[in-house]
Design an enzyme around this catalytic site. Structure first.
Site, PDB file in Angstrom:
ATOM      1  N   HIS A   1       0.767  -1.164  -0.061  1.00  8.51           N
ATOM      2  CA  HIS A   1       0.026  -0.024  -0.029  1.00  8.51           C
ATOM      3  C   HIS A   1       1.020   1.238   0.082  1.00  8.51           C
ATOM      4  CE1 HIS A   1      -3.155  -2.905   1.109  1.00  8.51           C
ATOM      5  NE2 HIS A   1      -2.477  -3.348   1.984  1.00  8.51           N
TER       6      HIS A   1
ATOM      7  N   SER B   1      15.997  21.544 -16.241  1.00  8.15           N
ATOM      8  CA  SER B   1      14.830  22.444 -16.541  1.00  8.15           C
ATOM      9  C   SER B   1      15.352  23.501 -17.350  1.00  8.15           C
ATOM     10  CB  SER B   1      14.085  22.713 -15.351  1.00  8.15           C
ATOM     11  OG  SER B   1      13.405  23.781 -15.443  1.00  8.15           O
TER      12      SER B   1
ATOM     13  N   LYS C   1      16.904  21.584 -11.045  1.00  8.88           N
ATOM     14  CA  LYS C   1      16.276  20.339 -11.509  1.00  8.88           C
ATOM     15  C   LYS C   1      17.073  19.527 -11.973  1.00  8.88           C
ATOM     16  CE  LYS C   1      12.458  19.772 -11.181  1.00  8.88           C
ATOM     17  NZ  LYS C   1      11.166  20.170 -11.439  1.00  8.88           N
TER      18      LYS C   1
ATOM     19  N   GLU D   1       9.760   8.776 -17.022  1.00 10.92           N
ATOM     20  CA  GLU D   1       8.416   9.150 -17.147  1.00 10.92           C
ATOM     21  C   GLU D   1       7.973   8.889 -18.451  1.00 10.92           C
ATOM     22  OE1 GLU D   1       7.773  13.496 -15.453  1.00 10.92           O
ATOM     23  OE2 GLU D   1      10.003  13.068 -15.700  1.00 10.92           O
TER      24      GLU D   1
END
Ligand code: ARG
Length: 469
Positions: free
Chosen positions: A161, A282, A288, A295
């Site tokens: 979970h 970024s 970043k 992704e």
């Protein structure tokens, strides 16, 4: 007159040129280019067979084979003059061949149809794509296995979970993905087997009156057998569904892996740091370091599963035998295979270059009461029924939560107050590394069990490696 009209292969029956837009709508040349080599191999095998059977002369066959060989060289070199006036790859190659060698080229299509021709080409391509997938699969599994071997003593929280559950070794966690991918390999191999039968010789749908030798083309093209029913041969695309299913499940596995890479590389987790080579920055935020590639692998799962759903819906309700709907089957299947092969490579790139922050993993594995099960087992092993022990430890956890501390911060008196069975040796029970190391049931995360698992994984990998070619 437009060349399109002159050379349309059905120009005998037609008086009018096809509408230009209708022609573009009906064409598949762009997608088909992926199977140009297979188309040439199929035509060469067909020509050899026709000559061997006395249907065409040896001279005709030689002219065809030489002509096709030249075209193959030009395509490979990127020098072939594709013409969008050709509807598909079969017509493009046959037209150029015939323009160059004349009558022998015009005899190539004897006893054959584009229906068995296209089915042959796609099957050859599907077999090849499966081989590429199997190769990329084995390569990622090698990287996972290497990472597992290197991280046998690294401990992180195991989750259920997404809540801290029990400490596990990083090796064990990575091997879970190894086994998912091992099953994917089996599915890819099955898809290759499904594609491995020759439809060539089925002609349009019903076979032919020419004395063809289907076994000869089957052998020359490297198929295991000839399909026994001509109607099925030209209309079956099950092997592409098998390929797309194998790709979909594999993409789903990679998506899960990449979801963990995204989570683990976040500031909140800090479990891994991706290499510069496999992450991005970024354009506005100088600090970043983004897990873009993880992704993207996660995101590409959508189009891969889409290809499976798309094809099964395309196939549904098609009457026998060939229907033009079948032209739609190629693009999604090729895209799914190429996409998943790329995703496998990207996952390998990330995993083989990431930095594992072992201290952060270990620190996290001690938080969230991950020792609770072992504390309950401690009592149960001293004779308390497990359900009762569960209750006692549950109360200790509650007390810790109220005091804002962990189980390891409790004093021996605190433990003794909860149960007289607790003794000073309870301290050893709270160490996450010791907890993980001790779970040596078969398939468990214990040191010994993981070593055995790595050995088994290595043997499986070797056996799979030998089955790629
Ligand atoms: N381009 C077609 C396809 O990909 C080839 C077969 C065409 N056959 C036909 N009867 N129109 O399916």
């Amino acid at each position: 007159m437009d060349r399109q009209v002159e050379v349309a292969l059905w120009s005998g029956r037609f008086e009018e040129a096809p509408d230009a837009f209708a022609h573009r709508f009906g064409a598949s040349l762009e997608t088909d280019k992926a199977m140009a080599m297979q188309d040439i191999a199929g035509s060469i095998a067909h020509a050899h067979m026709l000559a061997a059977q006395g249907v065409i002369s040896d001279e005709d066959a030689s002219a065809i084979v030489d002509g096709l060989g030249a075209i193959r060289g030009e395509i490979e070199a990127g020098e072939f003059a594709w013409d969008s006036a050709d509807e598909d790859v079969h017509m493009a190659i046959e037209r150029v061949l015939t323009e160059r060698i004349g009558a022998p080229g015009a005899r190539l299509h004897t006893g054959r149809s584009r229906n068995d021709q296209v089915a042959t080409d796609i099957r050859l391509l599907a077999k090849d794509l499966c081989g590429q997938l199997m190769e990329a699969n084995v390569s990622l599994r090698q990287a996972l296995l290497d990472a597992a071997e290197a991280n046998q003593n690294v401990i992180l929280p195991g989750y259920t979970h997404l809540q801290h559950a029990q400490p596990v070794s990083l090796a064990h966690h990575l091997l879970a993905y190894y086994w998912m991918l091992t099953r994917d390999f089996t599915r890819m191999k099955f898809a290759r087997m499904a594609a491995d039968a020759s439809p060539l010789g089925a002609a349009a749908l019903a076979g032919t009156t020419y004395p063809i030798d289907r076994q000869k083309t089957t052998d020359e093209l490297g198929f295991s057998s000839a399909m026994p029913n001509s109607l099925d041969a030209v209309s079956d695309r099950d092997y592409l569904l098998d390929l797309e299913y194998a790709c979909s499940v594999c993409a789903m596995h990679l998506s899960r892996l990449c979801e963990e890479i995204v989570l683990w590389s976040s500031t909140e987790f800090g479990f891994i740091t991706l290499s510069d080579a496999w992450s991005t920055g970024s354009s506005i935020m100088p600090q970043k370091k983004n897990p873009d590639f993880a992704e993207l692998v996660r995101g590409k799962t959508g189009r891969v599963v889409g290809s499976l759903v798309g094809l099964i819906v395309t196939m549904k309700g098609l009457p026998l035998a060939y229907n033009k709907d079948l032209q739609e089957c190629k693009e999604g299947a090729i895209d799914a295979a190429v996409t998943v092969a790329d995703c496998l490579r990207v996952a390998e790139g990330m995993i083989s270059t990431w930095h594992v922050n072992a201290e952060a993993m270990l620190a996290a594995s001690g938080t969230g009461f991950t020792a609770a099960t072992d504390v309950a087992d401690y009592l149960a092993k001293k004779g308390m029924p497990f359900r009762e022990a569960h209750e006692v430890v549950g109360k200790l956890v509650l007390e810790c939560e109220k005091r804002g501390i962990g189980l390891e911060d409790l004093s021996l008196e605190d433990f003794e107050a909860a149960s007289a069975l607790f003794g000073p040796d309870i301290v050893g029970t709270l160490d996450p590394a010791a907890i993980a190391a001790a779970r040596n049931s078969f398939g468990g995360t214990g040191t010994q069990a993981v070593m055995e698992q790595i050995e088994l994984a290595r043997r499986t990998l070797e056996s799979d490696q030998s089955q790629i070619r």
